[in-house]
Design an enzyme around this catalytic site. Sequence first.
Site, PDB file in Angstrom:
ATOM      1  N   GLY A  85     -39.126 -29.430 -42.234  1.00 24.44           N
ATOM      2  CA  GLY A  85     -38.588 -28.527 -43.253  1.00 24.44           C
ATOM      3  C   GLY A  85     -39.071 -28.924 -44.634  1.00 24.44           C
ATOM      4  O   GLY A  85     -39.174 -30.101 -44.931  1.00 24.44           O
ATOM      5  N   HIS A  86     -39.423 -27.930 -45.441  1.00 23.84           N
ATOM      6  CA  HIS A  86     -39.688 -28.211 -46.840  1.00 23.84           C
ATOM      7  C   HIS A  86     -39.171 -27.048 -47.678  1.00 23.84           C
ATOM      8  O   HIS A  86     -39.028 -25.936 -47.184  1.00 23.84           O
ATOM      9  CB  HIS A  86     -41.156 -28.522 -47.109  1.00 23.84           C
ATOM     10  N   THR A  92     -31.221 -29.571 -40.545  1.00 26.85           N
ATOM     11  CA  THR A  92     -29.896 -29.635 -39.923  1.00 26.85           C
ATOM     12  C   THR A  92     -28.771 -29.852 -40.931  1.00 26.85           C
ATOM     13  O   THR A  92     -27.600 -29.741 -40.568  1.00 26.85           O
ATOM     14  CB  THR A  92     -29.839 -30.803 -38.910  1.00 26.85           C
ATOM     15  N   ARG A 108     -48.136 -27.906 -18.089  1.00 28.78           N
ATOM     16  CA  ARG A 108     -49.001 -26.706 -18.033  1.00 28.78           C
ATOM     17  C   ARG A 108     -48.256 -25.438 -17.633  1.00 28.78           C
ATOM     18  O   ARG A 108     -48.806 -24.530 -17.045  1.00 28.78           O
ATOM     19  CB  ARG A 108     -50.216 -26.968 -17.118  1.00 28.78           C
ATOM     20  N   GLN A 118     -42.777 -34.676 -39.892  1.00 28.64           N
ATOM     21  CA  GLN A 118     -42.006 -35.882 -39.517  1.00 28.64           C
ATOM     22  C   GLN A 118     -42.693 -37.124 -40.110  1.00 28.64           C
ATOM     23  O   GLN A 118     -43.372 -37.000 -41.113  1.00 28.64           O
ATOM     24  CB  GLN A 118     -41.850 -36.000 -38.006  1.00 28.64           C
ATOM     25  N   ASP A 138     -39.257 -36.915 -44.079  1.00 30.19           N
ATOM     26  CA  ASP A 138     -38.526 -36.639 -45.323  1.00 30.19           C
ATOM     27  C   ASP A 138     -38.984 -37.520 -46.479  1.00 30.19           C
ATOM     28  O   ASP A 138     -38.189 -37.881 -47.341  1.00 30.19           O
ATOM     29  CB  ASP A 138     -37.008 -36.785 -45.117  1.00 30.19           C
ATOM     30  N   LYS A 184     -43.662 -31.543 -51.269  1.00 29.22           N
ATOM     31  CA  LYS A 184     -43.993 -31.520 -52.699  1.00 29.22           C
ATOM     32  C   LYS A 184     -45.428 -32.001 -52.928  1.00 29.22           C
ATOM     33  O   LYS A 184     -46.166 -31.432 -53.728  1.00 29.22           O
ATOM     34  CB  LYS A 184     -43.017 -32.391 -53.494  1.00 29.22           C
ATOM     35  N   ARG A 208     -28.705 -38.107 -44.510  1.00 27.77           N
ATOM     36  CA  ARG A 208     -29.697 -39.090 -44.066  1.00 27.77           C
ATOM     37  C   ARG A 208     -29.177 -40.495 -44.323  1.00 27.77           C
ATOM     38  O   ARG A 208     -28.501 -40.735 -45.331  1.00 27.77           O
ATOM     39  CB  ARG A 208     -31.011 -38.900 -44.828  1.00 27.77           C
ATOM     40  N   LYS A 233     -43.258 -34.970 -48.361  1.00 26.52           N
ATOM     41  CA  LYS A 233     -44.625 -34.487 -48.109  1.00 26.52           C
ATOM     42  C   LYS A 233     -44.835 -33.083 -48.652  1.00 26.52           C
ATOM     43  O   LYS A 233     -45.899 -32.765 -49.162  1.00 26.52           O
ATOM     44  CB  LYS A 233     -44.915 -34.468 -46.596  1.00 26.52           C
TER      45      LYS A 233
HETATM   46  P1  IMP Z   1     -36.520 -33.539 -32.389  1.00 32.60           P
HETATM   47  O1  IMP Z   1     -37.833 -33.593 -33.084  1.00 32.60           O
HETATM   48  O2  IMP Z   1     -35.678 -32.362 -32.801  1.00 32.60           O
HETATM   49  O3  IMP Z   1     -36.629 -33.685 -30.902  1.00 32.60           O
HETATM   50  O4  IMP Z   1     -35.652 -34.823 -32.876  1.00 32.60           O
HETATM   51  C1  IMP Z   1     -36.028 -36.162 -32.534  1.00 32.60           C
HETATM   52  C2  IMP Z   1     -35.772 -37.105 -33.703  1.00 32.60           C
HETATM   53  O5  IMP Z   1     -36.669 -36.823 -34.764  1.00 32.60           O
HETATM   54  C3  IMP Z   1     -34.358 -36.990 -34.317  1.00 32.60           C
HETATM   55  O6  IMP Z   1     -33.945 -38.255 -34.750  1.00 32.60           O
HETATM   56  C4  IMP Z   1     -34.586 -36.079 -35.517  1.00 32.60           C
HETATM   57  O7  IMP Z   1     -33.607 -36.276 -36.517  1.00 32.60           O
HETATM   58  C5  IMP Z   1     -35.948 -36.559 -35.963  1.00 32.60           C
HETATM   59  N1  IMP Z   1     -36.696 -35.532 -36.721  1.00 32.60           N
HETATM   60  C6  IMP Z   1     -37.314 -34.441 -36.235  1.00 32.60           C
HETATM   61  N2  IMP Z   1     -37.895 -33.751 -37.225  1.00 32.60           N
HETATM   62  C7  IMP Z   1     -37.670 -34.426 -38.353  1.00 32.60           C
HETATM   63  C8  IMP Z   1     -38.069 -34.212 -39.714  1.00 32.60           C
HETATM   64  O8  IMP Z   1     -38.765 -33.266 -40.071  1.00 32.60           O
HETATM   65  N3  IMP Z   1     -37.628 -35.152 -40.608  1.00 32.60           N
HETATM   66  C9  IMP Z   1     -36.889 -36.231 -40.234  1.00 32.60           C
HETATM   67  N4  IMP Z   1     -36.520 -36.465 -38.982  1.00 32.60           N
HETATM   68  C10 IMP Z   1     -36.906 -35.567 -38.045  1.00 32.60           C
END
Ligand code: IMP
Length: 425
Positions: free
Chosen positions: A39-40, A300, A141, A223, A12, A17, A304, A15
């Site tokens: 997500g963007h 979600t 696998r 991420q 978050d 933008k 944050r 990226k």
């Molecule tokens: P998962 O990727 O859904 O298994 O979540 C594992 C951890 O990564 C959790 O703390 C999520 O909130 C965090 N996470 C996963 N994707 C994102 C993202 O795109 N931005 C920020 N945190 C993320």
Amino acid sequence: MLTILTGSQFGDEGKGKIVDVLAPEYDIVARFQGGDNAGHTVKVGGEVFKLHTIPSGVLYDVRLLIGPGVVINPRVLLEEIARLEEGGVVVDNHKLGIDAKTSIIMPYHIVLDELFEAHRSRKIGTTKRGIAYAYMDKTSRDEVQFADIIDSGRLREKLDWMLPAKRAYLEFLGATDDQIERALDTEWLFETGERLRAYCTDVSREVNTAIAEGRSVLAEGAQGTHLDLIHGTQKFVTSSSTIAGSACVSLGVGPKMVDEVVGVVKAYITRVGEGPLPTEQHGEVGEHLQQRGVEYGTTTGRARRCGWFDVPLLKKSIALNGYTSLTLTKLDVLTGLSPVRICTSYELDGEVVDYPPELTSELERCIPVYENVEGWNDDISGARRLDDLPDAALAYVRTLEHMLGVPITMVSVGASREQMIRVEG
Ligand code: IMP
């Protein structure tokens, strides 16, 4: 030419933008890891909506690739394509390519994510998109690949031996009838696969050919660095490797081909989900950052957690990624805070350390040591050159650059693509 761009904190960082700003300078934008946990936000035809799977830069004349290190939920992908097309953006197979070996997030992966998170005494706070369980099937696998869902014979064969095993496993875990029903509901994949067939490609081949022909490729990370499966703050991490080296592995391109590694870093820090965040602020400052920064998860909707800029964590990100430049985002969000604080080191068990300890349990015990710098009140969202910034904001950028030892070549001062300062070399 190959540029890799990754998030340098906990995701978050903005990226989407930055890729959106850079995309017109590239021929290909390729996603290399993660799934629809990312997500963007994109504005199409006056409508704003959120993309999770399609690479950023979709609005420009670039080829978009999804590499085999990504895990895709075909339903989410089709919905994204449909919504983009409603907004007049054509996402045909000239625009988008998906590697034949890309893993599919199956309905049972999503149910397993729910089940395991519910039973954990200490939660991770996953996005419940089934990411970990899709990657588990990849490493064991037992995955279903994109090549399987676009071929009904292969898909039927895979499902015939996979579903009874998944049912037995879910029953063993105590899944409810409703969960089992949802987990094994897979017949829709035949039609969905049929609709996606034309997108099938060989991403490594496309990327290497493009580079050999002098075209430019931007590898877009999802991420952030400290959510990396291998080097992050386990167990509060995602299930893929989020750092720059992962782009070479997942796109199938040699490390010698990499020209630039761009780190995107927020002017403060945020984290969604559980896990240590040494500079987290709960009071007025935390609220200021959350409200002004609109710090709510794209995937979600969760609020944050927010805190001051953490230099030790960034030093580790620089080491893990080998950044050649940094892009500082959301500087405008700090406007109105005084003083602004920068965490320069930690106190850990009575000692001062300027680099994060290796273990999460140790990072949890770190107490930030701050340096206070002057804040500013002027609106900086109209700044287009560093000289347009008030002295204190410029000093903040220069201080971070000095502490980190990596040039800050772009500074973002607002959500729109125009609200960007590109620092002259
Ligand atoms: P998962 O990727 O859904 O298994 O979540 C594992 C951890 O990564 C959790 O703390 C999520 O909130 C965090 N996470 C996963 N994707 C994102 C993202 O795109 N931005 C920020 N945190 C993320």
